[in-house]
Motif scaffolding. Structure first.
Motif, mmCIF file in Angstrom:
data_model
loop_
_atom_site.group_PDB
_atom_site.id
_atom_site.type_symbol
_atom_site.label_atom_id
_atom_site.label_comp_id
_atom_site.label_asym_id
_atom_site.label_seq_id
_atom_site.Cartn_x
_atom_site.Cartn_y
_atom_site.Cartn_z
ATOM 1 N N ALA A 646 0.826 -1.208 0.000
ATOM 2 C CA ALA A 646 0.000 0.000 0.000
ATOM 3 C C ALA A 646 0.858 1.255 0.000
ATOM 4 O O ALA A 646 0.514 2.255 -0.637
ATOM 5 C CB ALA A 646 -0.927 0.002 1.217
ATOM 6 N N ASN A 647 1.963 1.241 0.729
ATOM 7 C CA ASN A 647 2.904 2.372 0.682
ATOM 8 C C ASN A 647 4.310 1.864 0.914
ATOM 9 O O ASN A 647 4.521 0.852 1.600
ATOM 10 C CB ASN A 647 2.519 3.460 1.690
ATOM 11 C CG ASN A 647 2.512 2.958 3.117
ATOM 12 O OD1 ASN A 647 3.551 2.705 3.705
ATOM 13 N ND2 ASN A 647 1.310 2.797 3.687
ATOM 14 N N TYR A 664 3.035 5.638 -3.123
ATOM 15 C CA TYR A 664 1.700 5.182 -2.746
ATOM 16 C C TYR A 664 0.958 4.662 -3.971
ATOM 17 O O TYR A 664 1.185 5.138 -5.090
ATOM 18 C CB TYR A 664 0.890 6.318 -2.103
ATOM 19 C CG TYR A 664 1.524 6.888 -0.859
ATOM 20 C CD1 TYR A 664 1.266 6.335 0.385
ATOM 21 C CD2 TYR A 664 2.399 7.969 -0.944
ATOM 22 C CE1 TYR A 664 1.857 6.851 1.531
ATOM 23 C CE2 TYR A 664 2.995 8.490 0.193
ATOM 24 C CZ TYR A 664 2.724 7.930 1.430
ATOM 25 O OH TYR A 664 3.315 8.429 2.557
ATOM 26 N N GLY A 665 0.051 3.704 -3.752
ATOM 27 C CA GLY A 665 -0.807 3.224 -4.830
ATOM 28 C C GLY A 665 -0.008 2.644 -5.989
ATOM 29 O O GLY A 665 0.928 1.860 -5.822
ATOM 30 N N GLY A 687 1.638 -3.301 3.704
ATOM 31 C CA GLY A 687 0.778 -3.882 2.683
ATOM 32 C C GLY A 687 -0.126 -4.966 3.235
ATOM 33 O O GLY A 687 -0.150 -5.234 4.448
ATOM 34 N N ASN A 688 -0.852 -5.594 2.346
ATOM 35 C CA ASN A 688 -1.803 -6.643 2.693
ATOM 36 C C ASN A 688 -1.510 -7.892 1.865
ATOM 37 O O ASN A 688 -1.060 -7.795 0.713
ATOM 38 C CB ASN A 688 -3.234 -6.185 2.409
ATOM 39 C CG ASN A 688 -3.600 -4.933 3.155
ATOM 40 O OD1 ASN A 688 -3.862 -4.962 4.345
ATOM 41 N ND2 ASN A 688 -3.599 -3.799 2.456
ATOM 42 N N SER A 697 -2.448 -8.013 7.361
ATOM 43 C CA SER A 697 -1.756 -6.774 7.008
ATOM 44 C C SER A 697 -0.508 -6.695 7.870
ATOM 45 O O SER A 697 -0.517 -7.102 9.035
ATOM 46 C CB SER A 697 -2.651 -5.552 7.252
ATOM 47 O OG SER A 697 -2.950 -5.406 8.624
ATOM 48 N N HIS A 709 -2.715 -3.577 10.932
ATOM 49 C CA HIS A 709 -4.019 -2.959 11.167
ATOM 50 C C HIS A 709 -4.869 -3.791 12.112
ATOM 51 O O HIS A 709 -5.883 -3.316 12.625
ATOM 52 C CB HIS A 709 -4.767 -2.773 9.842
ATOM 53 C CG HIS A 709 -4.291 -1.572 9.083
ATOM 54 N ND1 HIS A 709 -4.623 -1.338 7.769
ATOM 55 C CD2 HIS A 709 -3.494 -0.533 9.454
ATOM 56 C CE1 HIS A 709 -4.057 -0.210 7.369
ATOM 57 N NE2 HIS A 709 -3.367 0.283 8.364
#
Length: 958
Positions: A646-647, A664-665, A687-688, A697, A709
């Motif tokens: 994710a980042n 990011y992204g 990330g996941n 995550s 998370h």
């Protein structure tokens, strides 16, 4: 004629609908006698020289002239009496009436409780093993007078009789019992007034005096409560009523009640329940429950003094085996009819076999109950009835159910907690319950046995095509699942988790001094890891967290010395102005888990305190403590599959300075590529992905912090910490391993030169809407999404994707074009052949399904042979290559006269020159059962099942 009450129930006190009653025994002779009228004013009847006054008025002045007086439903008249319209309500006066004080009654119980155990083979009725175990556990704990008790007994093993037994055996002078509902209050009151089975099975001495039972149905003032408490041994009410009482009444109860029993205690952590229970000293409180876990993950507080597992209940015969009868029906209207038909057939079969069974059809709403009731009304000989809360004639219907006038009961969230009817043996589950505690309790109602009923096994019928249930229930509803083993496994597993958690919490010292309940601590799974020595000084924090800064300080460590929790509360001025009259109350927490192995000693630390590093060094010794940092931290990503970053943050060395950049992204791919090229050093990333098949995550930074998370309780935190610590110390793991499993995303305007192999609907469609709520419309007929098959029309490598949607015998063909326009990479879906399809879901309606595909990137997902996927214009690939299958392992087959172009053998008479026919004969002797699925969309044409001696093994032949 009239039938007099067999129970000699004395009304000791009443106020509106609240009362105190006492049972003085049974008058069997007068209850069976026939009477002559000897006077009509006053109305007196007589048998064998015993005269009895009948009156509608409790204050009738004639009462004092007679030894016997009965309250009737209406003013007695001769004509009404002879017609049988005069009914007795209760005794107003009887020679056995007593004036004993509650304390005298409790004192009389000394030595009269007999710990009599049932022995069914020898026709000895008594207490069951779980009941005796719970009683012994309570009596043992009662000698200590410390802490709150929790007793876990599966539904149907006799919680109520256990309460009755504890009342007598422990000579409890004044017990308050709270229940969740009115129905359960009335049922429990009847049990305590009569002492249930205790006198019948001689578990108490024959001269045992019954308790004074107070029944509270509505609120009272202070004087009303004082009078009721004074006259009662037992007080039974509902928690919603009593929890909302004034503080003066709660104080009155707290001062006078010797024991507080909470029935169905899995509700006890609800806010109103919890606040009321916390008003009492812990040693007075005992929680009774069959399901000590809650759907909101809040924990029951207390000491598990007894836990009789569901598995033991079944193995010892207190639960009947469960017969699971699944149906598979995707049309929900037809599903209700099918469930009803199967359930009624099972009921009739049980009745024919001599079993006194009753069927319950469970629905989620009143409207659903009305719909389902229309189906059951065709079985009029079984007298179906519908019942739900707030219905006007609910009480009379429930009485009819208890009297077994109805063989079919359609209900809405009724007959659940505490409803005691062992004859309920067939469950037609039209709408599945959606939480593990409720479902296990619901099922327990049907599996229970009875002391004297002729009962068979329980049967459950439900639709496994669409069970709206949580992941934790998927095993329970899986096709052909053996509920006999799965049900105990699910319950015992969850209960064991609760037990382990409570034992862990109880290992902390002085928790009664903490303002923060440790059971409620739910922290992020985040840690900084320190390497330490064996030094452990958990009280060192007290010298660092100054009482001048922290208005509240509390710390506690486990008896094993492996976990420390410190909580600090401080009052600070707000930072948005110089306003001293408004201040913030700030709470901070420090959790340290110490884990020592032969190879390393770790301290895992989660903290919101600014003094964290200082405290850690004080506890473990400054010279022997070092924080783990550097690239070894990135080992925590090991075995995280299909990792989507994710980042990402990286550092790049330059002459004269060091630059840092975050991605990011979609830009993450640039950072990953630079890292692979050694132009960038990973600094932090998050990330996941999937670890051990479960979504997870995880993130970390080179400075040593690891986070997720996910949140967890204190025990879950220790397990997570040990797992990540083991990874960090594993020298065999490459810190750059995460790059191997990272999904790579790039935006395309041309298809890759890789063969497409599969297609599916946009995953967000599945995520946001249930399949039964998505419709495709053709020729004015609505088809739910599962009726439609989506497939590739061609698997060739081309510049476009062509796919079909199949509904019954109709085919609709579409083409996806990928291109770039105005420097923007996009796509377009158009129809190639077939009629126009409409689509609707939720509040959205598309007159042409192409409009749906061309909006919001809702184009179907394409899967390619190399493992990559195409979501709209975003091609997602993995770093791991798919290894080609070794040619030397290919097995050649002589297909003889088989026509290689003829795949299906169809049905009898089989096409003997087909591929399926040849191959089914080829594997015929290798399997015990071969399943031939010749429909579209099947997982395999032939599935072979082989039972092996060591363990069952299933082979799928595709």
């Amino acid at each position: 004629m009239i039938k007099l009450p067999i129970k000699i129930v004395q009304l000791l006190w009443s106020c509106e609908n609240n009362k105190v009653e006492h049972l003085n025994g049974y008058d069997k002779e007068l209850s069976k006698a026939t009477f002559d009228i000897v006077s009509t004013s006053p109305f007196v009847i007589q048998t064998d020289s015993v005269s009895i006054l009948l009156t509608r008025d409790e204050n009738d002045p004639n009462i004092e002239n007679y030894q016997y007086a009965v309250l009737t439903n209406k003013k007695p008249r001769k004509s009404e009496f002879l017609k049988g319209n005069i009914l007795s309500i209760r005794w107003i006066k009887h020679p056995t009436f007593t004036t004993l004080h509650p304390n005298e009654i409790a004192a009389s119980w000394k030595g009269i409780f007999l710990y009599k155990k049932e022995d069914i083979p020898n026709s000895i009725f008594g207490l069951r093993a779980p009941q005796l175990g719970a009683i012994y556990a309570f009596m043992s704990k009662a000698q200590i007078h410390h802490g709150r008790n929790i007793i876990v007994m599966p539904t149907g093993t006799g919680k109520t009789e256990t309460m009755l037994s504890i009342l007598i055996a422990n000579q409890c002078p004044k017990v308050l019992i709270t229940v969740p509902s009115d129905a359960l209050r009335d049922q429990l009151a009847n049990k305590f007034i009569t002492l249930g089975i205790l006198p019948k099975y001689e578990i108490v001495a024959s001269d045992c005096i019954y308790p004074n039972v107070g029944i509270v149905k509505e609120g009272m003032d202070y004087n009303g409560w004082h009078s009721l408490i004074e006259k009662s041994n037992v007080i039974i009410t509902t928690m919603p009523l009593i929890a909302n009482s004034e503080s003066t009444i709660i104080d009155l109860l707290r001062a006078n009640i010797s024991h507080l029993f909470i029935d169905e205690a899995h509700h006890s952590e609800a806010k109103t329940w919890s606040e009321f229970i916390d008003s009492f000293d812990d040693e007075k409180v005992t929680l009774f429950t069959a399901t000590p876990f809650r759907n909101d993950s809040r924990r029951l507080r207390g000491d598990f003094i007894y836990n009789f597992s569901l598995k033991d209940a079944q193995s010892q015969g207190y639960y009947k085996p469960i017969k699971f009868i699944p149906i598979r029906e995707y049309d929900l209207i037809q599903a209700d009819r099918h469930i009803a038909e199967v359930a009624v057939n099972q009921l009739r079969s049980d009745i024919e076999n001599g079993y006194d069974h009753i069927l319950m059809a469970r629905c989620s709403t009143k409207q659903r109950a009305k719909e389902v009731m229309e189906i059951y009304q065709q079985y009029s000989d079984l007298n179906p009835v519908v019942v739900f809360s707030s219905m006007p004639n609910q009480k009379s219907i429930l009485n009819g159910i208890k009297d077994k006038k109805h063989k079919i009961i359609v209900c809405v969230n009724m007959l659940g907690e505490g409803f005691d009817m062992p004859e309920l043996k067939i469950a037609a589950i039209h709408d599945a319950k959606q939480s593990l505690p409720i479902t296990l309790q619901f099922i327990g109602r049907f599996t229970r046995t009875s002391y004297d009923s002729n009962l068979g096994n329980a049967s459950f019928i439900t639709n496994i095509a669409y069970p709206p249930i949580l992941e934790e229930l998927e095993e329970l509803y899986a096709k052909d699942a053996d509920w006999n083993s799965l049900l105990p496994l699910l319950n015992d597993g969850t209960t064991e988790q609760e037990k382990d958690f409570n034992q862990f919490i109880q290992s902390f010292g002085n928790l009664e001094l903490s303002k923060i309940p440790f059971q409620g601590i739910n922290i992020p799974l985040s840690a900084t890891i320190y390497r330490t020595s064996n030094t452990w000084n958990p009280k060192a924090w007290e010298d660092i967290l100054s009482p001048e800064i922290y208005d509240y300080r509390f710390g506690s460590s486990t008896a094993e010395g492996d976990t420390l929790v410190v909580i600090g509360g401080s009052i600070e001025n707000v930072d948005w102005g110089n306003v001293e009259c408004v201040q913030n109350l700030l709470w901070n927490i420090l959790v340290i888990h110490r884990y020592c192995t032969p190879n390393y000693n770790h301290a895992y630390v989660y903290s919101t305190l600014s003094e964290t590093d200082e405290i850690v060094k004080a506890i473990f010794g400054e010279d022997d403590t070092s924080k783990i940092s550097g690239h070894c931290i990135f080992r925590v990503f090991h075995d995280v599959r299909r990792f989507a970053i994710a980042n990402f943050g990286g550092r790049k060395a330059r002459i004269g300075n060091v630059s840092f950049k975050s991605y990011y992204g979609k830009d993450v791919q640039e950072g990953i590529s630079m890292t692979e090229q050694k132009q960038l050093t990973a600094n932090n990333l998050f990330g996941n992905g999937y670890r051990n098949g479960e979504r997870t995550s995880v993130g970390c930074s080179v400075k040593g912090k690891i986070w997720s998370h996910t949140r967890g309780n204190l025990l879950e935190y220790t397990k997570w910490a040990r797992m990540i610590g083991k990874l960090v110390e594993d020298e065999s793991i490459d810190p750059n391993y995460f790059i191997k499993n990272t999904l790579r995303v790039c935006t395309i305007s041309e298809l890759p030169q890789i063969a497409p192999i599969a297609i599916d609907w946009d995953p967000e469609l599945y995520r946001d809407y249930p399949e039964h709520g998505i419709y495709l419309t053709h020729n004015a007929i609505d088809y739910q999404l599962w009726y439609a098959t989506i497939e590739l029309a061609s698997c060739e490598i081309k510049n476009t994707i062509t796919f079909n949607i199949l509904i019954e015998d109709s085919k609709f063909t579409y083409m996806i074009e990928y291109y770039e326009r105005d420097n923007h990479k996009t796509y377009h879906v158009k129809q190639v052949s077939g009629d126009k399809l409409k689509m609707r879901y939720g509040t959205r309606l598309y007159n042409d399904i192409c409009d749906y595909f061309n909006n919001n990137d809702a184009v179907p997902v394409i899967y390619f042979a190399d493992g990559s996927c195409l979501y709209a214009n975003n091609l997602v690939g993995t770093n791991s290559d798919i290894a080609p299958f070794p040619q030397e392992k290919l097995i050649g087959i002589d297909w003889a006269d088989t026509k290689i172009e003829n795949e299906s053998q169809h049905v009898v008479p089989y096409e003997t020159d087909s591929i399926q026919y040849f191959f089914s004969k080829y594997i015929w002797d290798q399997f015990d059962l071969i399943y031939d699925d010749d429909g579209s969309g099947e997982i395999a044409d032939l599935i072979g099942f082989k039972n092996e001696v060591q363990s069952p093994k299933q082979n799928v032949i595709m």
